[in-house]
Motif scaffolding. Structure first.
Motif, PDB file in Angstrom:
ATOM      1  N   THR A  38     -14.904  -7.194  60.015  1.00 61.31           N
ATOM      2  CA  THR A  38     -12.978  -6.941  58.991  1.00 61.31           C
ATOM      3  C   THR A  38     -12.270  -8.204  59.812  1.00 61.31           C
ATOM      4  N   PRO A  39     -11.640  -9.381  59.662  1.00 59.25           N
ATOM      5  CA  PRO A  39     -11.166  -9.994  59.547  1.00 59.25           C
ATOM      6  C   PRO A  39      -9.811 -10.284  60.724  1.00 59.25           C
ATOM      7  N   ARG A  40      -9.979 -10.428  61.642  1.00 60.33           N
ATOM      8  CA  ARG A  40      -7.982  -9.987  61.907  1.00 60.33           C
ATOM      9  C   ARG A  40      -7.635 -11.416  61.736  1.00 60.33           C
ATOM     10  N   PRO A  41      -6.138 -11.123  61.876  1.00 59.33           N
ATOM     11  CA  PRO A  41      -4.950 -12.469  61.284  1.00 59.33           C
ATOM     12  C   PRO A  41      -5.895 -13.443  61.632  1.00 59.33           C
ATOM     13  N   ALA A  42      -5.916 -14.986  60.844  1.00 63.29           N
ATOM     14  CA  ALA A  42      -6.197 -15.640  61.638  1.00 63.29           C
ATOM     15  C   ALA A  42      -5.546 -16.626  62.709  1.00 63.29           C
ATOM     16  N   ALA A  43      -5.906 -16.746  64.127  1.00 64.52           N
ATOM     17  CA  ALA A  43      -5.984 -16.955  65.070  1.00 64.52           C
ATOM     18  C   ALA A  43      -6.016 -18.658  64.747  1.00 64.52           C
ATOM     19  N   ALA A  44      -5.478 -19.334  66.002  1.00 65.74           N
ATOM     20  CA  ALA A  44      -5.154 -20.449  65.593  1.00 65.74           C
ATOM     21  C   ALA A  44      -6.307 -21.381  65.970  1.00 65.74           C
ATOM     22  N   SER A  45      -6.830 -22.551  64.931  1.00 68.21           N
ATOM     23  CA  SER A  45      -8.345 -23.045  65.028  1.00 68.21           C
ATOM     24  C   SER A  45      -8.490 -23.765  65.911  1.00 68.21           C
ATOM     25  N   ALA A  46      -9.975 -24.006  66.727  1.00 66.67           N
ATOM     26  CA  ALA A  46     -10.024 -24.435  67.557  1.00 66.67           C
ATOM     27  C   ALA A  46     -10.512 -25.825  67.716  1.00 66.67           C
ATOM     28  N   ALA A  47      -9.402 -26.949  68.489  1.00 66.48           N
ATOM     29  CA  ALA A  47      -9.306 -27.815  68.716  1.00 66.48           C
ATOM     30  C   ALA A  47     -11.141 -28.505  69.061  1.00 66.48           C
ATOM     31  N   ALA A  48     -11.275 -29.896  68.953  1.00 65.23           N
ATOM     32  CA  ALA A  48     -12.815 -30.424  69.585  1.00 65.23           C
ATOM     33  C   ALA A  48     -12.188 -30.131  70.778  1.00 65.23           C
ATOM     34  N   ASP A  49     -11.571 -30.338  71.854  1.00 65.63           N
ATOM     35  CA  ASP A  49     -11.663 -30.060  73.171  1.00 65.63           C
ATOM     36  C   ASP A  49     -10.822 -29.054  73.932  1.00 65.63           C
ATOM     37  N   HIS A  50     -10.934 -27.851  72.578  1.00 67.42           N
ATOM     38  CA  HIS A  50     -11.312 -26.296  73.402  1.00 67.42           C
ATOM     39  C   HIS A  50     -12.409 -26.019  74.223  1.00 67.42           C
ATOM     40  N   PRO A  51     -12.708 -25.237  75.108  1.00 74.59           N
ATOM     41  CA  PRO A  51     -14.190 -25.495  75.857  1.00 74.59           C
ATOM     42  C   PRO A  51     -15.066 -24.884  75.072  1.00 74.59           C
ATOM     43  N   THR A  52     -16.430 -24.451  74.812  1.00 75.75           N
ATOM     44  CA  THR A  52     -17.459 -24.063  73.648  1.00 75.75           C
ATOM     45  C   THR A  52     -17.460 -22.352  74.892  1.00 75.75           C
ATOM     46  N   TYR A  53     -17.608 -21.569  73.698  1.00 71.83           N
ATOM     47  CA  TYR A  53     -18.063 -19.869  74.208  1.00 71.83           C
ATOM     48  C   TYR A  53     -19.089 -19.508  73.538  1.00 71.83           C
ATOM     49  N   ILE A  54     -19.676 -18.673  74.218  1.00 75.37           N
ATOM     50  CA  ILE A  54     -20.846 -17.827  73.623  1.00 75.37           C
ATOM     51  C   ILE A  54     -20.797 -16.881  73.188  1.00 75.37           C
ATOM     52  N   VAL A  55     -21.165 -16.193  72.188  1.00 73.91           N
ATOM     53  CA  VAL A  55     -20.435 -14.652  71.300  1.00 73.91           C
ATOM     54  C   VAL A  55     -21.492 -14.248  71.720  1.00 73.91           C
ATOM     55  N   THR A  56     -21.799 -13.204  71.452  1.00 73.08           N
ATOM     56  CA  THR A  56     -22.581 -12.082  71.370  1.00 73.08           C
ATOM     57  C   THR A  56     -22.096 -10.488  70.535  1.00 73.08           C
ATOM     58  N   VAL A  57     -22.609 -11.092  69.593  1.00 76.85           N
ATOM     59  CA  VAL A  57     -22.493 -10.305  68.571  1.00 76.85           C
ATOM     60  C   VAL A  57     -23.619  -9.331  68.227  1.00 76.85           C
ATOM     61  N   THR A 102     -16.054  -3.632  68.512  1.00 81.53           N
ATOM     62  CA  THR A 102     -16.920  -2.868  66.421  1.00 81.53           C
ATOM     63  C   THR A 102     -17.571  -4.509  66.040  1.00 81.53           C
ATOM     64  N   LEU A 103     -17.978  -5.238  66.646  1.00 87.15           N
ATOM     65  CA  LEU A 103     -17.902  -6.340  66.090  1.00 87.15           C
ATOM     66  C   LEU A 103     -19.035  -7.259  67.382  1.00 87.15           C
ATOM     67  N   VAL A 104     -18.239  -7.430  68.587  1.00 83.66           N
ATOM     68  CA  VAL A 104     -18.228  -8.216  69.072  1.00 83.66           C
ATOM     69  C   VAL A 104     -18.786  -7.771  70.432  1.00 83.66           C
ATOM     70  N   GLU A 105     -20.340  -7.716  71.238  1.00 81.59           N
ATOM     71  CA  GLU A 105     -20.532  -7.167  72.694  1.00 81.59           C
ATOM     72  C   GLU A 105     -19.613  -8.297  74.024  1.00 81.59           C
ATOM     73  N   SER A 106     -19.629  -9.510  73.977  1.00 83.38           N
ATOM     74  CA  SER A 106     -19.385 -10.709  74.591  1.00 83.38           C
ATOM     75  C   SER A 106     -18.615 -11.410  74.528  1.00 83.38           C
ATOM     76  N   VAL A 107     -17.617 -12.436  75.141  1.00 83.15           N
ATOM     77  CA  VAL A 107     -16.695 -13.460  74.741  1.00 83.15           C
ATOM     78  C   VAL A 107     -17.269 -14.166  76.620  1.00 83.15           C
ATOM     79  N   GLU A 108     -17.980 -15.623  76.322  1.00 83.52           N
ATOM     80  CA  GLU A 108     -18.242 -15.216  77.591  1.00 83.52           C
ATOM     81  C   GLU A 108     -18.173 -17.248  77.520  1.00 83.52           C
ATOM     82  N   GLN A 109     -17.265 -18.583  78.398  1.00 87.59           N
ATOM     83  CA  GLN A 109     -17.234 -19.559  78.132  1.00 87.59           C
ATOM     84  C   GLN A 109     -18.601 -20.089  78.419  1.00 87.59           C
ATOM     85  N   ASP A 110     -19.262 -20.684  77.793  1.00 84.11           N
ATOM     86  CA  ASP A 110     -20.146 -21.693  78.228  1.00 84.11           C
ATOM     87  C   ASP A 110     -20.442 -22.566  79.173  1.00 84.11           C
ATOM     88  N   GLY A 111     -21.256 -22.488  80.646  1.00 81.14           N
ATOM     89  CA  GLY A 111     -21.243 -23.203  80.988  1.00 81.14           C
ATOM     90  C   GLY A 111     -22.825 -24.063  81.894  1.00 81.14           C
TER      91      GLY A 111
END
Length: 121
Positions: A38-57, A102-111
């Motif tokens: 179930t999508p939430r309201p669209a957040a601002a789209s990420a620009a290429a200069d934003h850091p990369t994250y690892i999202v565990t679903v 309900t969808l995501v277990e973790s969101v961690e900045q890639d490093g």
């Protein structure tokens, strides 16, 4: 003059049964359908200069579908060792993903990761 019966004609009923069995999904496949994200309201789209994250679903969900539901284009989707994706995310996208347990277990900045002793050793 009539043609003799084809030896393949006797195989037809068996072939029909094999094809029908192959087209029927196993009982366990229909028992637990994958819930659609179930999508939430669209957040601002990420620009290429934003850091990369690892999202565990959560296991059983399609990480690509979860990313699409949030308007995210992953740079990589993981399905073997972990179930998730990597993508550059805006602060709003990070917040939206972290808000759903309900969808995501973790969101961690890639490093970078290392093995071994303490830093500088």
């Amino acid at each position: 003059m009539s043609n003799p019966p084809s030896p393949h004609r006797a195989l037809l009923p068996a072939l029909v049964l094999v094809l029908a069995a192959a087209a029927t999904p196993p009982a366990h496949a229909a028992a637990t359908p994958e819930p659609a994200p179930t999508p939430r309201p669209a957040a601002a789209s990420a620009a290429a200069d934003h850091p990369t994250y690892i999202v565990t679903v959560r296991r059983g969900l399609d990480p690509g579908a979860v990313a699409r539901a949030y308007g995210i284009t992953p740079v990589h989707v993981f399905r073997t060792v972990m179930n998730g994706f990597a993508a550059p995310l805006s602060p709003g996208q990070v917040e939206a993903l972290r808000a759903t347990d309900t969808l995501v277990e973790s969101v961690e900045q890639d490093g970078s990761a290392s093995s071994g002793g303490p830093a500088g050793a």
